[in-house]
Design an enzyme around this catalytic site. Structure first.
Site, PDB file in Angstrom:
ATOM      1  N   ALA A  61       5.086   2.374   6.666  1.00  0.00           N
ATOM      2  CA  ALA A  61       5.043   3.113   7.931  1.00  0.00           C
ATOM      3  C   ALA A  61       5.595   4.523   7.836  1.00  0.00           C
ATOM      4  O   ALA A  61       5.870   5.142   8.864  1.00  0.00           O
ATOM      5  CB  ALA A  61       5.804   2.327   9.002  1.00  0.00           C
ATOM      6  N   GLY A  83       0.154   3.641   9.111  1.00  0.00           N
ATOM      7  CA  GLY A  83       1.338   2.870   9.459  1.00  0.00           C
ATOM      8  C   GLY A  83       2.276   3.624  10.374  1.00  0.00           C
ATOM      9  O   GLY A  83       2.800   3.064  11.345  1.00  0.00           O
ATOM     10  N   SER A 123      -9.732  -3.632   3.294  1.00  0.00           N
ATOM     11  CA  SER A 123     -10.707  -2.585   2.997  1.00  0.00           C
ATOM     12  C   SER A 123     -12.103  -3.184   2.936  1.00  0.00           C
ATOM     13  O   SER A 123     -12.264  -4.385   2.660  1.00  0.00           O
ATOM     14  CB  SER A 123     -10.374  -1.937   1.651  1.00  0.00           C
ATOM     15  N   TYR A 144      -8.147  -2.490  -7.255  1.00  0.00           N
ATOM     16  CA  TYR A 144      -7.949  -2.239  -5.825  1.00  0.00           C
ATOM     17  C   TYR A 144      -8.757  -3.220  -4.990  1.00  0.00           C
ATOM     18  O   TYR A 144      -8.236  -3.842  -4.051  1.00  0.00           O
ATOM     19  CB  TYR A 144      -8.344  -0.800  -5.494  1.00  0.00           C
TER      20      TYR A 144
END
Length: 244
Positions: free
Chosen positions: A9, A14, A121, A144
């Site tokens: 964050a 975030g 994603s 990823y």
């Protein structure tokens, strides 16, 4: 009053999400890795408390689980993007698998929040259980993408266990630090990703689903394979046990 932990964050989505949740009256706890950026995010968002942990160190994640008060919602947003060479965490695990997926898995397993949102994603790749740490023929894209599919598989499992848990692709190439540092031109606004993520944080009528933005979508096929999810659970617990 709802208590929400937002990981990752200190920047981008975030940080924006934390600020919106504070404005809505939630008690917001934020996580970051860098103390300076964390304190800056704490001040700018109005969050109640900052927790520091490097997700490349599982002991940091374990310490975080012990320090947290009871939380109602966990937003697993922390992550790292593509890499051009294989990297390992301090625990000797493939870095993206650990930071993007395994740390959030450990958080959810130990804290047991009733509501989980995994920021995943649209880039997803099936996990090769013969070489999950990608020691052969490494590809940063694959590292990823398999970590992001693992996040989706995780919420399907959590939903089956009775939690409200969903994953989403918030938007494509928002102007976050991850995207900018990778030299990618943004295609979506931060506001688009924020809208989609905030909507899923508020939803309790669906669980075990994957969303592309605001739209209910279908993830890569392995997400719906019960045997594959069982193998991922077993692998995750084995890796965490081996690093205890």
């Amino acid at each position: 009053m709802t208590t929400v932990l937002v990981t990752g964050a200190t920047d981008g989505l975030g940080r924006a999400l934390a600020g919106e949740l504070v404005q809505a009256g939630d008690t917001v706890l934020i996580h970051g890795r860098d103390p300076r950026r964390g304190e800056d995010a704490l001040a700018s968002t109005g969050a109640s408390q900052l927790f520091l942990a490097d997700f490349a160190r599982l002991d940091d994640v374990r310490a975080l689980t012990e320090a947290l008060p009871p939380i109602d919602i966990l937003v697993n947003n922390a992550g790292i993007g593509f890499g051009d060479h294989r990297e390992e965490s301090e625990d000797g695990l493939e870095l993206r698998f650990q930071v993007n997926y395994l740390a959030g898995y450990l958080l959810a397993r130990e804290v047991r929040p009733p509501h989980v949102v995994n920021v995943s994603s649209a880039g997803q790749a099936p996990i090769d259980f013969d070489d999950p740490m990608l020691t052969r023929g490494y590809s940063g894209d694959r590292a990823y993408c398999q970590s992001k599919l693992a996040q989706i598989m995780h919420v399907v499992d959590l939903a089956e266990a009775g939690a409200t848990a969903n994953a989403l692709h918030p938007a494509t190439f928002m102007p976050t630090k991850m995207v900018v540092d990778a030299g990618i031109s943004p295609l979506s606004s931060l506001e688009q990703g924020l809208e989609a993520t905030l909507a899923l944080v508020r939803r309790t009528d669906v669980s075990g689903r994957y969303f592309n933005g605001l739209q209910d979508a279908r993830a890569q096929d392995q997400a719906y394979d019960a045997d594959a999810r069982a193998r991922l659970r077993s692998l995750s617990d084995e890796l965490l046990g081996a690093k205890s």
